[in-house]
Design an enzyme around this catalytic site. Structure first.
Site, short mmCIF file in Angstrom:
data_model
loop_
_atom_site.label_atom_id
_atom_site.label_comp_id
_atom_site.label_asym_id
_atom_site.label_seq_id
_atom_site.Cartn_x
_atom_site.Cartn_y
_atom_site.Cartn_z
N SER A 39 11.75 33.82 20.92
CA SER A 39 12.47 34.86 20.16
C SER A 39 12.23 36.29 20.64
O SER A 39 13.00 37.18 20.30
CB SER A 39 12.15 34.77 18.68
OG SER A 39 10.84 35.22 18.41
N LYS A 80 7.69 40.00 15.96
CA LYS A 80 9.01 40.63 16.08
C LYS A 80 8.84 42.13 16.30
O LYS A 80 7.75 42.68 16.22
CB LYS A 80 9.84 40.42 14.81
CG LYS A 80 10.00 38.98 14.37
CD LYS A 80 10.85 38.16 15.29
CE LYS A 80 10.89 36.72 14.80
NZ LYS A 80 11.36 35.79 15.77
#
Length: 186
Positions: A39, A80
């Site tokens: 990701s 993230k």
């Protein structure tokens, strides 16, 4: 005999102090993490090993584009990039990030965008109001996060804004594999 006993006692005492310091550093200052999944590619790769600075946000506020680790649920931590900060409205339109209506460049995505066909987008359109929670602005004590691999990331578009009390810390260093040794950030 007494001299030898004192020497052993000194060694044991030194080892206990070293173990105590290591424990304090590991629990309160820095912790290792292994990236799990794609990701954050191309910035971070699956299985990269990193150091997380756990005390930064005790003294400083988060900044846009910091890469953070947070508790996604009781069993899993996510890594993230912070995109939106408290009090901000976030929108993505035509692959362009807008914060409070102003265009904001995302230089870390430039290479990925250059590889797209002319009719493709890296990040689908969304507004903060369309995300879980349906907020008009990011509430105090929360941040909006996205993965750099926008096409393959479970992030705020799916799980909503992230409470800062769930943030473990800011990633600062990739140390393994050795050929990926780097300071991370913008």
């Amino acid at each position: 005999m007494s001299k030898k006993r004192n020497e052993w006692f000194d060694w044991i005492k030194a080892l206990l102090i070293a173990l105590g310091l290591a424990l304090v550093i590991r629990m309160f200052l820095f912790t290792p993490i292994i990236v799990d999944g794609p990701s954050m590619e191309p910035t971070l790769h699956d299985r990269d090993q990193m150091i997380v600075n756990m005390f930064t946000y005790r003294f400083w506020e988060p900044e846009r584009f910091d890469i953070i680790v947070f508790h996604a649920n009781s069993e899993k931590d996510f890594i993230k990039r912070i995109i939106g900060l408290p009090g901000e409205h976030v929108e993505m339109k035509d692959d362009v990030l807008y914060i409070n209506g102003e265009e904001v460049a995302e230089p870390f995505l430039q290479d990925q965008k250059e590889q797209l066909a002319s009719n493709e987008v890296l990040t689908n359109d969304f507004t903060l109001e369309n995300l879980p929670g349906e907020f008009e602005v990011i509430p105090d004590g929360y941040v909006l996060v996205l993965g750099d691999n926008r096409r393959n990331s479970t992030d705020s578009r799916i799980i909503g804004v992230i409470p800062m009390d769930q943030v473990v810390g800011k990633t600062e260093l990739t140390y393994w594999p050795i050929n990926r040794l780097q300071l991370v950030g913008e």
